[in-house]
Structures are given as C-alpha cells and as structure tokens.
Design a protein around this motif. Structure first.
Motif, PDB file in Angstrom:
ATOM      1  N   GLY A 191       0.800  -1.210   0.000  1.00 35.97           N
ATOM      2  CA  GLY A 191       0.000   0.000   0.000  1.00 35.97           C
ATOM      3  C   GLY A 191       0.834   1.260   0.000  1.00 35.97           C
ATOM      4  N   PHE A 192       0.146   2.404  -0.047  1.00 32.75           N
ATOM      5  CA  PHE A 192       0.783   3.712  -0.113  1.00 32.75           C
ATOM      6  C   PHE A 192       0.922   4.291   1.295  1.00 32.75           C
ATOM      7  N   LYS A 193       1.659   3.603   2.126  1.00 35.37           N
ATOM      8  CA  LYS A 193       1.821   4.010   3.516  1.00 35.37           C
ATOM      9  C   LYS A 193       2.476   5.383   3.642  1.00 35.37           C
ATOM     10  N   HIS A 194       3.331   5.736   2.680  1.00 39.16           N
ATOM     11  CA  HIS A 194       4.111   6.977   2.769  1.00 39.16           C
ATOM     12  C   HIS A 194       3.689   8.012   1.737  1.00 39.16           C
ATOM     13  N   GLY A 195       2.460   7.905   1.256  1.00 41.72           N
ATOM     14  CA  GLY A 195       1.957   8.897   0.323  1.00 41.72           C
ATOM     15  C   GLY A 195       2.112   8.479  -1.121  1.00 41.72           C
ATOM     16  N   TYR A 196       1.765   9.409  -2.002  1.00 40.49           N
ATOM     17  CA  TYR A 196       1.686   9.095  -3.429  1.00 40.49           C
ATOM     18  C   TYR A 196       2.831   9.655  -4.256  1.00 40.49           C
ATOM     19  N   GLU A 197       3.655  10.520  -3.682  1.00 41.09           N
ATOM     20  CA  GLU A 197       4.727  11.150  -4.431  1.00 41.09           C
ATOM     21  C   GLU A 197       6.087  10.710  -3.902  1.00 41.09           C
ATOM     22  N   PRO A 198       7.119  10.835  -4.738  1.00 42.82           N
ATOM     23  CA  PRO A 198       8.470  10.654  -4.204  1.00 42.82           C
ATOM     24  C   PRO A 198       8.715  11.648  -3.071  1.00 42.82           C
TER      25      PRO A 198
END
Length: 305
Positions: A191-198
């Motif tokens: 999943g996107f635990k750390h957000g959607y962007e670099p």
C-alpha cells in the motif's frame, strides 16, 4: 509543482517502477528445509548437480524484454557468517538466517550477470547489507565494490530487509554518495503508507521512492488468484486516481516453481498498469528525469513506522 512535470511520466497517469532485490540466487539449504517441513518430494530435484531453481534471471529478462520494459536490480554485498561475523554468530539461528546462503560479488557468474544487465539497459544499484543502514563507511565500501564491477557510478540504494532509521539512514546514504533511496516500505503489508509522491526529506536532489507492493506481502496467487489480483488491481487504480509513483518489488526466487503464480502476477501487473496509462520502468530513469532545480516538489515527510 507536480513531480510529473518534465519527467518521463509527464504524459502518463502515474509511474510504476519495477525492482528486484537479489538476495539468494542460489538455492541451498532451502531444498532440505522444504523437503522436511512440506514433505514435498519434488525438492529432491534441487539436489541434482548443475540445478539451481532460484537462478531465474533468464526467465525474468525474457519476460521484461517481451513486454519492452526494463527494471532496477539491487545487488547485495552481505557479510559471510564464518569469515566476517563474530564466532558467537555460528551458534545463533537468527545470524544463519541473515548471513548464510548468500552470494559474493566476486563470484564470476554474478559479475557476468551484473555486466549483462548493465549493458542491455537494465539498472544495477546497491542492496545495502543488513548492518549498513546506519554506517556510511560500510555503504561506501559496498558501493565501491559494485562500481568496480560496473566501471561506472552507482547512484541508488535499497537497504536489505527494508531496514530504515530515518533520517539517519538517508544522511548516511548521502554521505556515501547516493542520490536516491528505494527502501521505505513494509515487510508485512502493501500500500501507499508513505503517500503518493516521491519524498525529498532534505528538500534537495536526494529523493526517496517507497515500496508499494512486495511479493512476500501478498496472498498466495496459486491458492486464490482472484483475491490476490483484486488487491493488486485496487492499488493500481489508487495509483492512477492519485497520479502516484508506485514501486513493485519482486525477488528473483519468486519467479521459481517454489512460488507458482507470482510470475503470472508480475506480468499482469505490468500489463494492467499500462492499460491504465502508466509509465513503467526503472527507478533511476524516473529519478534522472525529475526536476532537481528550481521550485521543488511539495515535500512529504515520511511517517515513522
């Protein structure tokens, strides 16, 4: 400013980075363990000479070439349990799990593989050893070893076992000369635990690319394909809907017969990502195309696990 502006993914809905951590390319004690625990007689075949079920590189390269994609390969320069570790570790089962059954970057077959990947458009970077995530000197030494094989600079790293002590690890990586890290992720869930962007933890050219899906965190596709695929497709749709950067981590051994269904799943993820309009490729190519001057992308602060 959007991370996509001016990047290779500018005309795509999202980015899907393909990565492989080369941990155990030789099947050794696993055959005996599987034979005893699973009572699987097919494991006896792995005791035959010149057979190595985990050397799946030909299959992976053929698959990716067939799909006209390239990926990033992280190679490990791990300590040897007898030669490099304290004597007490010989009696420590955890140490055997961490340091036994690995490979050496001095192995001619491994060096030939690294050179072949590099010369044919795949990206080769460092898989930092288990102890290196807090040690810039160790990271720099491992980096130099891999660079001596490649005969050019190594710019990316992913820490073994996804070890991360933030921001200390990123500081040490920068001290060792790396430009990007691909470590953040979970060993238990996708999943996107750390957000959607670099992420830009220092608001500069050092960029962090979190892992979105790792093979070991998924349900068994051979046991329940629909459940596994539904979970993966939901993440692809989430990436598209949020113009995200996602990263897939597939270990080479998961393309072997010991893990049926995972090769099919990897191929389908790439195909579906493209159907949804994704740019698909190696982490380093995306990194090099990002805007590293002028207004920086909105900085996301990674949440501590």
């Amino acid at each position: 400013m959007s991370w996509r502006e001016g990047s290779v993914a500018a005309d795509h809905t999202f980015a899907c980075c393909l990565t492989h951590d080369v941990d155990r390319p030789y099947k050794t004690y696993q055959a005996a363990y599987n034979l005893l625990t699973e009572r699987d007689p097919s494991q006896l075949l792995d005791f035959l000479p010149n057979r190595n079920a985990y050397w799946t590189f030909e299959e992976i390269l053929e698959l990716e070439s067939d799909l006209d994609v390239r990926s990033t390969w992280y190679f490990l320069d791990e300590q040897h349990i007898i030669r490099d570790r304290p004597v007490r570790d010989v009696f420590n089962p955890r140490a055997w799990q961490l340091y036994a059954g690995r490979y050496s970057l001095s192995d001619p077959r491994i060096q030939q593989l690294i050179t072949r990947l590099d010369e044919n458009g795949w990206e080769v970077e460092l898989h930092g050893s288990y102890e290196s995530y807090r040690d810039a000197d160790l990271l720099e030494s491992e980096k130099e070893t891999l660079e001596s094989i490649l005969d050019h600079e190594v710019t990316g790293v992913r820490q073994h076992y996804l070890n991360l002590d933030w921001p200390t690890t990123w500081i040490k990586q920068r001290e060792a000369g790396f430009l990007y890290d691909a470590t953040p992720g979970s060993v238990t869930t996708s999943g996107f635990k750390h957000g959607y962007e670099p992420l830009r933890p220092f608001d500069d050219e050092f960029v962090v690319f979190p892992v979105t899906i790792m093979d070991t965190t998924l349900p068994d596709p051979a046991a329940d394909w629909d459940a596994t695929w539904n979970q993966c497709e939901e993440l692809l749709l989430e990436a598209r809907n949020n113009n995200a950067v996602m990263s897939l981590l597939w270990h080479p051994r998961y393309f072997s017969d010991d893990h049926p269904g995972f090769t099919r799943l990897y191929r389908r993820l790439i195909e579906r990502a493209r159907e949804l309009g994704a740019w698909v490729g190696p982490v380093g190519e995306l990194y090099r195309s990002l805007n590293h001057t002028g207004p920086q992308m909105a900085t996301s602060r990674i949440r501590e696990s």
